[in-house]
Motif scaffolding. Structure first.
Motif, PDB file in Angstrom:
ATOM      1  N   ALA A  80       0.839  -1.207   0.000  1.00  0.00           N
ATOM      2  CA  ALA A  80       0.000   0.000   0.000  1.00  0.00           C
ATOM      3  C   ALA A  80       0.873   1.256   0.000  1.00  0.00           C
ATOM      4  CB  ALA A  80      -0.923   0.010   1.220  1.00  0.00           C
ATOM      5  N   ILE A  81       1.972   1.210   0.730  1.00  0.00           N
ATOM      6  CA  ILE A  81       2.905   2.349   0.779  1.00  0.00           C
ATOM      7  C   ILE A  81       3.520   2.584  -0.603  1.00  0.00           C
ATOM      8  CG2 ILE A  81       5.174   3.091   1.667  1.00  0.00           C
ATOM      9  CD1 ILE A  81       4.363   1.698   4.353  1.00  0.00           C
ATOM     10  N   LEU A  82       3.960   1.503  -1.250  1.00  0.00           N
ATOM     11  CA  LEU A  82       4.571   1.615  -2.579  1.00  0.00           C
ATOM     12  C   LEU A  82       3.571   2.139  -3.606  1.00  0.00           C
ATOM     13  CD1 LEU A  82       6.762  -1.631  -2.669  1.00  0.00           C
ATOM     14  CD2 LEU A  82       7.537   0.712  -2.298  1.00  0.00           C
ATOM     15  N   LYS A  83       2.330   1.689  -3.480  1.00  0.00           N
ATOM     16  CA  LYS A  83       1.260   2.162  -4.379  1.00  0.00           C
ATOM     17  C   LYS A  83       1.032   3.668  -4.174  1.00  0.00           C
ATOM     18  CE  LYS A  83      -3.624   1.342  -5.457  1.00  0.00           C
ATOM     19  NZ  LYS A  83      -4.874   0.750  -4.951  1.00  0.00           N
ATOM     20  N   ALA A  84       1.041   4.100  -2.922  1.00  0.00           N
ATOM     21  CA  ALA A  84       0.848   5.527  -2.606  1.00  0.00           C
ATOM     22  C   ALA A  84       1.998   6.364  -3.166  1.00  0.00           C
ATOM     23  CB  ALA A  84       0.745   5.716  -1.092  1.00  0.00           C
ATOM     24  N   ILE A  85       3.222   5.859  -3.041  1.00  0.00           N
ATOM     25  CA  ILE A  85       4.393   6.575  -3.556  1.00  0.00           C
ATOM     26  C   ILE A  85       4.313   6.705  -5.076  1.00  0.00           C
ATOM     27  CG2 ILE A  85       6.905   6.310  -3.931  1.00  0.00           C
ATOM     28  CD1 ILE A  85       7.049   5.378  -0.963  1.00  0.00           C
ATOM     29  N   LYS A  86       3.891   5.626  -5.739  1.00  0.00           N
ATOM     30  CA  LYS A  86       3.749   5.636  -7.200  1.00  0.00           C
ATOM     31  C   LYS A  86       2.722   6.695  -7.614  1.00  0.00           C
ATOM     32  CE  LYS A  86       3.642   2.266 -10.950  1.00  0.00           C
ATOM     33  NZ  LYS A  86       2.486   2.480 -11.800  1.00  0.00           N
ATOM     34  N   LYS A  87       1.615   6.762  -6.880  1.00  0.00           N
ATOM     35  CA  LYS A  87       0.553   7.731  -7.188  1.00  0.00           C
ATOM     36  C   LYS A  87       1.057   9.158  -6.956  1.00  0.00           C
ATOM     37  CE  LYS A  87      -3.106   6.843  -8.410  1.00  0.00           C
ATOM     38  NZ  LYS A  87      -3.602   6.788  -9.812  1.00  0.00           N
ATOM     39  N   LEU A  88       1.822   9.364  -5.890  1.00  0.00           N
ATOM     40  CA  LEU A  88       2.380  10.694  -5.613  1.00  0.00           C
ATOM     41  C   LEU A  88       3.342  11.120  -6.727  1.00  0.00           C
ATOM     42  CD1 LEU A  88       2.998  10.237  -1.789  1.00  0.00           C
ATOM     43  CD2 LEU A  88       1.509  11.969  -2.790  1.00  0.00           C
ATOM     44  N   GLU A  89       4.070  10.150  -7.282  1.00  0.00           N
ATOM     45  CA  GLU A  89       4.961  10.427  -8.424  1.00  0.00           C
ATOM     46  C   GLU A  89       4.146  10.827  -9.645  1.00  0.00           C
ATOM     47  OE1 GLU A  89       8.928   8.272  -9.303  1.00  0.00           O
ATOM     48  OE2 GLU A  89       7.581   6.781  -8.427  1.00  0.00           O
ATOM     49  N   GLU A  90       3.090  10.061  -9.907  1.00  0.00           N
ATOM     50  CA  GLU A  90       2.237  10.334 -11.072  1.00  0.00           C
ATOM     51  C   GLU A  90       1.630  11.728 -11.000  1.00  0.00           C
ATOM     52  OE1 GLU A  90      -0.657   7.183 -11.273  1.00  0.00           O
ATOM     53  OE2 GLU A  90       0.883   5.648 -11.621  1.00  0.00           O
ATOM     54  N   PHE A  91       1.258  12.156  -9.805  1.00  0.00           N
ATOM     55  CA  PHE A  91       0.667  13.480  -9.616  1.00  0.00           C
ATOM     56  C   PHE A  91       1.702  14.603  -9.593  1.00  0.00           C
ATOM     57  CE2 PHE A  91      -3.360  11.689  -7.393  1.00  0.00           C
ATOM     58  CZ  PHE A  91      -4.015  11.615  -8.619  1.00  0.00           C
TER      59      PHE A  91
END
Length: 202
Positions: A80-91
């Motif tokens: 879940a943390i890695l998914k959140a980091i990926k989303k923060l990168e995308e944004f």
């Protein structure tokens, strides 16, 4: 996986995990004491990690590695943390390249020390090289050269401009070379810039 207690912005789970969550997440999932959150656990962990990530980035710039380690202090769900980091990168909230660019610009160090420091923060060499290229294109000059020239200018009294055999002057210049090397500049570059300085001085 049950909620044992809810206190302020934390939920206490029966697996001993204490999770930071916002009132918004609590409301969205209608979380109450004794609720079994097994089926929502991944979603809640992801949303909480994402929100906490935004908050942490708003306090200060961080690399992906720094943010991941900080979130792992708060949450146990690593996917879940890695998914959140990926989303923060995308944004666009999180970028190791942008971090490297601003780090290079705000430090007086040479490239070797910058590479080492950023590697410690989880940024690989190719990203640092890209950052240097981006800065060189923007400024139309080598960033390392500019920094080195400034440091040489600041320490000009220590340079043996006449290349005399004056022992004191030679020692001072030797110490300056060692200092510049510790700051992360390559010896090749240091000798080249010192030579240029002496030639321009004459």
């Amino acid at each position: 996986m049950k909620i044992n207690k809810i206190y302020r912005n934390k939920i206490y789970l029966d697996n001993d995990e204490i999770m930071d969550i916002s009132p918004l997440i609590r409301q969205r999932y209608n979380l109450k004491v004794n609720d079994d959150i097994e089926r929502f656990y991944d979603e809640i962990s992801y949303e909480a990690s994402f929100e906490k990530g935004i908050f942490l980035i708003s306090l200060k710039d961080r690399t992906k590695k720094e943010l991941r380690l900080k979130l792992e202090e708060k949450y146990r769900n690593k996917p879940a943390i890695l998914k959140a980091i990926k989303k923060l990168e995308e944004f666009g909230y999180l970028s190791d390249l942008n971090y490297a660019i601003s780090y290079i610009e705000s430090r007086k160090y040479g490239k070797n020390r910058i590479l080492y420091n950023l590697f410690q923060k989880g940024i690989d060499k190719s990203t640092v090289e890209k950052a240097y290229l981006a800065l060189a294109e923007e400024k139309e000059e080598d960033v390392d050269d500019i920094k080195l020239e400034k440091l040489i200018g600041k320490n000009s009294k220590k340079i043996n401009v006449s290349n005399s055999r004056d022992e004191k002057k030679m020692k001072e210049e030797q110490k300056l070379i060692q200092y510049l090397a510790r700051q992360g500049f390559s010896l090749d570059k240091i000798f080249k810039k010192l030579k240029e300085y002496k030639e321009n001085y004459e």
